[in-house]
Motif scaffolding. Structure first.
Motif, mmCIF file in Angstrom:
data_model
loop_
_atom_site.group_PDB
_atom_site.id
_atom_site.type_symbol
_atom_site.label_atom_id
_atom_site.label_comp_id
_atom_site.label_asym_id
_atom_site.label_seq_id
_atom_site.Cartn_x
_atom_site.Cartn_y
_atom_site.Cartn_z
ATOM 1 N N THR A 1 16.747 -56.338 -12.531
ATOM 2 C CA THR A 1 15.625 -55.424 -12.706
ATOM 3 C C THR A 1 14.536 -55.764 -11.694
ATOM 4 N N ILE A 2 13.766 -54.745 -11.278
ATOM 5 C CA ILE A 2 12.796 -54.965 -10.194
ATOM 6 C C ILE A 2 11.418 -54.396 -10.525
ATOM 7 N N VAL A 3 10.389 -55.122 -10.106
ATOM 8 C CA VAL A 3 9.023 -54.591 -10.117
ATOM 9 C C VAL A 3 8.708 -54.166 -8.699
ATOM 10 N N HIS A 4 8.498 -52.868 -8.499
ATOM 11 C CA HIS A 4 8.281 -52.382 -7.138
ATOM 12 C C HIS A 4 6.862 -52.623 -6.681
ATOM 13 N N GLN A 5 6.745 -52.710 -5.352
ATOM 14 C CA GLN A 5 5.443 -52.873 -4.731
ATOM 15 C C GLN A 5 4.627 -51.593 -4.906
ATOM 16 N N GLU A 6 5.318 -50.460 -4.736
ATOM 17 C CA GLU A 6 4.640 -49.184 -4.909
ATOM 18 C C GLU A 6 4.661 -48.825 -6.394
ATOM 19 N N LEU A 7 3.559 -48.282 -6.883
ATOM 20 C CA LEU A 7 3.535 -47.845 -8.270
ATOM 21 C C LEU A 7 4.418 -46.606 -8.417
ATOM 22 N N SER A 8 5.223 -46.565 -9.452
ATOM 23 C CA SER A 8 6.045 -45.372 -9.680
ATOM 24 C C SER A 8 5.902 -44.954 -11.134
ATOM 25 N N THR A 9 4.649 -44.776 -11.549
ATOM 26 C CA THR A 9 4.399 -44.419 -12.936
ATOM 27 C C THR A 9 4.419 -42.896 -13.113
ATOM 28 N N PHE A 10 4.515 -42.465 -14.371
ATOM 29 C CA PHE A 10 4.388 -41.047 -14.711
ATOM 30 C C PHE A 10 2.974 -40.863 -15.266
ATOM 31 N N PRO A 11 2.048 -40.381 -14.466
ATOM 32 C CA PRO A 11 0.640 -40.397 -14.850
ATOM 33 C C PRO A 11 0.330 -39.609 -16.128
ATOM 34 N N HIS A 12 1.092 -38.549 -16.387
ATOM 35 C CA HIS A 12 0.733 -37.693 -17.529
ATOM 36 C C HIS A 12 1.369 -38.155 -18.835
ATOM 37 N N LEU A 13 2.130 -39.248 -18.790
ATOM 38 C CA LEU A 13 2.744 -39.758 -20.010
ATOM 39 C C LEU A 13 1.999 -41.015 -20.466
ATOM 40 N N THR A 14 2.285 -41.437 -21.688
ATOM 41 C CA THR A 14 1.573 -42.591 -22.228
ATOM 42 C C THR A 14 2.148 -43.892 -21.679
ATOM 43 N N VAL A 15 1.410 -44.974 -21.927
ATOM 44 C CA VAL A 15 1.833 -46.300 -21.504
ATOM 45 C C VAL A 15 3.217 -46.610 -22.082
ATOM 46 N N GLY A 16 3.372 -46.354 -23.392
ATOM 47 C CA GLY A 16 4.640 -46.651 -24.054
ATOM 48 C C GLY A 16 5.788 -45.857 -23.447
ATOM 49 N N GLU A 17 5.546 -44.571 -23.194
ATOM 50 C CA GLU A 17 6.603 -43.733 -22.624
ATOM 51 C C GLU A 17 6.966 -44.171 -21.214
ATOM 52 N N ASN A 18 5.964 -44.690 -20.487
ATOM 53 C CA ASN A 18 6.239 -45.194 -19.151
ATOM 54 C C ASN A 18 7.087 -46.453 -19.201
ATOM 55 N N ILE A 19 6.729 -47.348 -20.104
ATOM 56 C CA ILE A 19 7.411 -48.635 -20.150
ATOM 57 C C ILE A 19 8.847 -48.468 -20.633
ATOM 58 N N LEU A 20 9.048 -47.582 -21.599
ATOM 59 C CA LEU A 20 10.367 -47.454 -22.202
ATOM 60 C C LEU A 20 11.174 -46.283 -21.636
ATOM 61 N N VAL A 21 10.760 -45.776 -20.460
ATOM 62 C CA VAL A 21 11.476 -44.640 -19.887
ATOM 63 C C VAL A 21 12.949 -45.012 -19.756
ATOM 64 N N GLY A 22 13.826 -44.082 -20.130
ATOM 65 C CA GLY A 22 15.257 -44.371 -20.021
ATOM 66 C C GLY A 22 15.844 -44.887 -21.319
ATOM 67 N N HIS A 23 15.071 -45.609 -22.136
ATOM 68 C CA HIS A 23 15.596 -46.001 -23.439
ATOM 69 C C HIS A 23 14.537 -45.833 -24.523
ATOM 70 N N LEU A 24 13.998 -44.617 -24.595
ATOM 71 C CA LEU A 24 13.008 -44.304 -25.620
ATOM 72 C C LEU A 24 13.637 -44.391 -27.013
ATOM 73 N N PRO A 25 12.995 -45.083 -27.946
ATOM 74 C CA PRO A 25 13.527 -45.125 -29.308
ATOM 75 C C PRO A 25 13.467 -43.733 -29.936
ATOM 76 N N GLN A 26 14.523 -43.358 -30.634
ATOM 77 C CA GLN A 26 14.584 -42.014 -31.198
ATOM 78 C C GLN A 26 14.825 -42.065 -32.700
ATOM 79 N N ARG A 27 14.371 -41.010 -33.336
ATOM 80 C CA ARG A 27 14.664 -40.815 -34.749
ATOM 81 C C ARG A 27 14.989 -39.348 -34.942
ATOM 82 N N PHE A 28 16.146 -39.033 -35.413
ATOM 83 C CA PHE A 28 16.577 -37.639 -35.572
ATOM 84 C C PHE A 28 16.364 -36.850 -34.280
ATOM 85 N N GLY A 29 16.622 -37.484 -33.159
ATOM 86 C CA GLY A 29 16.470 -36.772 -31.894
ATOM 87 C C GLY A 29 15.045 -36.632 -31.422
ATOM 88 N N LEU A 30 14.087 -37.121 -32.179
ATOM 89 C CA LEU A 30 12.687 -37.055 -31.753
ATOM 90 C C LEU A 30 12.238 -38.447 -31.331
#
Lengths: 501, 330
Positions: free
Chosen positions: A82-111
């Protein structure tokens, strides 16, 4: 110590240029491995291969004794890198949690399960003692805070065994750097392998156990951190023979041609003052992100300045916007040829006459024959290789594109010419031609400022060198002081650290 | 002359190279399509190649072609203008309202053009100086200006008593050819000449080709952008006034849908939404192609309800062909 990842005999070329030549690297569990080298030494290429963004031409990557072929960053991440990039590659319009867990968001009933998000990143947010929560929108965070988010994003991958940090501290404050180092130390103690890339010597010596040094795509040294000191690393990083002969130096006069006094424009250009003498080539060196380009853009009025006086030939000039600098004969040649330098889909002629449309037109109409005559003579002067002045610039080679870009400013009779990376990505022959051209201009009385991140170019070409670090001019070097070691010494901020420490 | 720099001449090129070069010019491709279409139509329907039918066909696209000339300028700069249809309606309505209020038609036209200019100035200033996105700004102005047209007319068409000297523009003939077509030709010739030779037009191409580079080269990006939207509005205003002259009625919806038709015509004619490409000739040919396709449907007794479907297919077909041929070159 267990060897977790081993890169063996990695070679990578980009359109004929060797970026990595037979480089081997072993990453051991429980060890922090620093990789050092100047700009263009091949660090990024090596990391990109390790993390799956690039594929090597030859050589292999072995993880836990098994050879792996990464086709994408996802492959590498699935295999525990896993890598921490030099350039920021965040999703500005999403929350901190959604940014950190992108790709493996915890789900409940598909939500999306928001409560679970908060729980799973709480530990890290608390650790950094941040003032934001998992539900804060990332666009409302400061850059250092965003960098913390980026760091947590890679740390959260618990299945990882190898963590790569590519200049993670470039925008962190001292306190956060301390916390990051504590985390890295924790990872190391858990038996993970850590790769750390930085230009900052104090950081390297603080956290690394092993150091590998690259130069021009070759590995020139590797060993335990104790076996190196700053001087020996710098010598390895820069020690190389000049690859071509530079034109002889000029005879600068005492006459000040251009004077910049207390120029400030944002965090990357702070209280910059310097003089440019008649007949000299002034080199401006700084590592990536040091603020070289920002200083140049502030001078010509492409960026807004907060303060600063400029004078040309002893006369104060007032530069508010870019047209002011152009009308005063102070020109800036961008480092970014394709994105902000050239009109790629237009002809050579169009690209050359753009800066001086008035001289090739009368009563608002273009005089095509005159424009063509001017362009052809300029092309001949700079040996631009092309079928005709109507050829589209995108079909030219890098060297010829660069010449076209220089030509558009030469046509306007510069008094001061600021060239940002004038020979980036062009072949040796074109490089030598541009160097000779700059020396000729300087001898004719044009003030020439060359910004470059290539040390040999700065050393070979400049009569005097200014070293930029963190938006300020760190040092002014003359004659025998101009050596690669000295320049690197100041550019790495060693002097600042010594002063503070 | 150095050995590396050859003079601009075609000698030394093979025949296929020239052919490929010609095929690369979008205008010629469209022209070829139009000619083929005309030949087919003249066989299928004897009514096609008559002066009357040709006049009708061209007349049906005069307004679109005039508006498309302005749209071309906006597209070349990398922007576009969704407010042209509203400006067209507004100009006709303003002129009509002043005439109904007792004014002579000629000063009323001047006032309508000033109103169009003002609309363009506002649009251009917000896009060029305040840096509002062109889509948002012109969409907003579409609503605002359409609103003006509705308010002035209270929603109903105005029947305007007009002098013959004015209706001659929209209804008269010179040497057997409608005056409107003469006016279109004048607009096209002037605009085409300026787009190819005027310094300010060159700046529009620079802007559309690379806005960053244009800025760093000292081009006043904001100022050029402001003028671009003044030009689109003035040409739309002209189209509105000519529409009034043609029908003697000022309708608040005269230009409705014109913005998308004009964009379609320009794109068919070789302009690109990403800027830097497009020509006045292309806009004219794109408009004519649309007109001929419409006419063909009428002559072939196809229901008018098919019209928009077919024009949509022509647009997609033209752009797809372009993308595919460009891909082959790369």
């Amino acid at each position: 110590m267990a060897c977790l990842v081993s890169m063996e005999h990695i070679t990578k070329t980009f359109s004929g240029n060797t970026a990595l030549n037979d480089v081997s690297l072993e990453l051991n569990g429980g060890e922090t491995h620093a990789i050092m080298g100047e700009n263009g030494a091949g660090k990024s290429t090596l990391l990109n291969i390790l993390t799956g963004s690039l594929q090597p031409d030859s050589g292999k990557i072995i993880i836990n004794g098994k050879e792996e072929n990464f086709k994408s960053p996802l492959d590498a991440s699935n295999k525990g890198i896993t890598i921490v990039h030099q350039e920021l590659s965040t999703f500005p319009h999403l929350t901190v949690g959604e940014n950190i867990l992108v790709g493996h968001l915890p789900q409940r009933f598909g939500l999306v399960d928001r409560r679970k998000i908060v729980e799973s990143i709480k530990y890290y947010l608390d650790f950094f003692g941040v003032s934001f929560t998992a539900n804060t929108l990332v666009k409302t965070l400061s850059i250092p805070e965003q960098q913390v988010v980026e760091i947590i994003k890679s740390l959260i991958v618990e299945s990882a065994h190898t963590y790569v940090f590519d200049e993670p501290t470039s925008s962190l404050g001292d306190e956060d750097v301390g916390k990051l180092f504590k985390l890295i130390e924790g990872l190391r103690q858990q038996g993970k392998a850590v790769v750390y890339v930085s230009h900052k010597f104090d950081e390297i010596f603080r956290i690394s156990n092993r150091i590998t040094i690259l130069r021009d795509g070759n590995m020139v040294g590797t060993g335990t951190a104790e076996s190196y000191n700053a001087e020996s690393i710098i010598r390895l990083m820069v020690g190389r023979s000049l690859d071509h002969i530079y034109p002889p130096h000029g005879q600068p006069s005492e006459k000040v041609l251009f004077d910049v006094n207390n120029l400030s424009a944002g965090p990357k250009c702070k209280h910059v003052s310097f003089k440019l003498y008649q007949g000299e080539i002034l080199g401006l060196f700084g590592l990536v992100g040091a603020g070289r380009t920002e200083i140049a853009r502030a001078i010509v009025g492409a960026n807004k300045k907060q303060s600063g006086d400029l004078s040309l030939n002893g006369k104060k000039i007032n530069i508010k916007k870019i047209q002011d600098s152009i009308s005063n004969g102070v020109f800036y040649l961008t480092e970014n040829r394709k994105i902000e330098g050239l009109f790629l889909k237009m002809s050579i002629l169009d690209n050359v006459v753009v800066t001086d449309l008035d001289s090739v037109s009368s009563s608002g109409l273009l005089r095509h024959n005159l424009a063509k005559k001017k362009t052809l003579s300029a092309m001949e002067h700079l040996h631009v290789k092309a079928h005709s002045s109507a050829q589209l610039v995108q079909s030219l080679s890098g060297g010829n594109q660069q010449k076209v870009m220089v030509t558009k400013w030469l046509e306007r009779q510069p008094k001061v010419l600021i060239l940002d990376e004038p020979t980036r990505g062009i072949d040796v022959g074109a490089k030598a031609e541009i160097h000779q051209l700059l020396r000729d201009l300087s001898n004719k009385g044009v003030g020439v400022i060359v910004i470059s991140s290539e040390l040999p170019e700065i050393v070979g070409l400049s009569d005097r060198v200014l070293v930029v670090y963190d938006g300020s001019i760190m040092a002014e070097l003359r004659k025998e002081q101009i050596t690669e070691d000295m320049i690197m010494h100041y550019a790495s901020g060693l002097e600042v650290n010594e002063r503070l420490g | 002359m150095s050995a590396n720099v050859h003079t601009d001449k075609i000698s030394g090129w093979s025949g296929t190279q020239i052919l490929r070069k010609l095929a690369g010019i979008r205008e010629l491709t469209i022209l070829a399509v139009i000619i083929v279409l005309m030949i087919i139509l003249s066989f299928v329907s004897p009514a096609f190649l008559t002066t009357d039918n040709l006049n009708t066909t061209v007349l049906s696209v005069v307004m679109m072609a005039i508006v498309s000339v302005g749209m071309t300028v906006a597209l070349v700069s990398g922007g576009f203008d969704l407010s042209v249809g509203s400006v067209m309606s507004m100009a006709g309505v303003v002129a009509g309202a002043f005439v109904l209020g007792g004014m002579n038609i000629w000063p009323a036209i001047i006032l309508a053009l000033i109103a169009s200019f003002g609309s363009g100035l506002v649009t251009g200033t917000f896009i060029g100086r305040v840096k509002i996105n062109a889509f948002i700004m012109t969409l907003g102005m579409q609503g605002v200006i359409q609103g003006v047209a509705y308010v002035v007319t209270q929603g109903a068409p105005l029947s305007v008593p007009l002098p013959n000297a004015f209706t001659f523009l929209g209804q008269g003939y010179i040497w057997g050819i409608p005056t409107l077509i003469w006016i279109l030709m004048i607009v096209i010739v002037i605009a085409d000449y300026l787009m190819r030779h005027a310094v300010v037009a060159k700046k529009v191409y620079y802007l559309g080709s690379n806005q960053n580079a244009a800025f760093l080269s000292g081009i006043r990006v904001g100022k050029v952008q402001t003028w671009i939207y003044i030009v689109t509005a003035l040409l739309a205003g002209l189209a509105g006034i000519l529409t009034l002259s043609r029908f003697s009625v000022a309708t608040p919806t005269a230009g409705q849908g014109m913005e998308l038709q004009a964009i379609a015509a320009c794109i068919i004619g070789g302009a690109s939404l990403s800027g830097g490409e497009g020509s006045v000739l292309g806009a004219l040919l794109g408009s004519l192609l649309v007109g001929i396709v419409d006419d063909a449907l009428v002559l072939l007794n196809v229901s008018v309800y098919w019209q928009s479907l077919v024009i949509g297919l022509v647009l997609i077909g033209a752009v797809t062909t372009d993308v595919l041929t460009h891909r082959q070159k790369a």
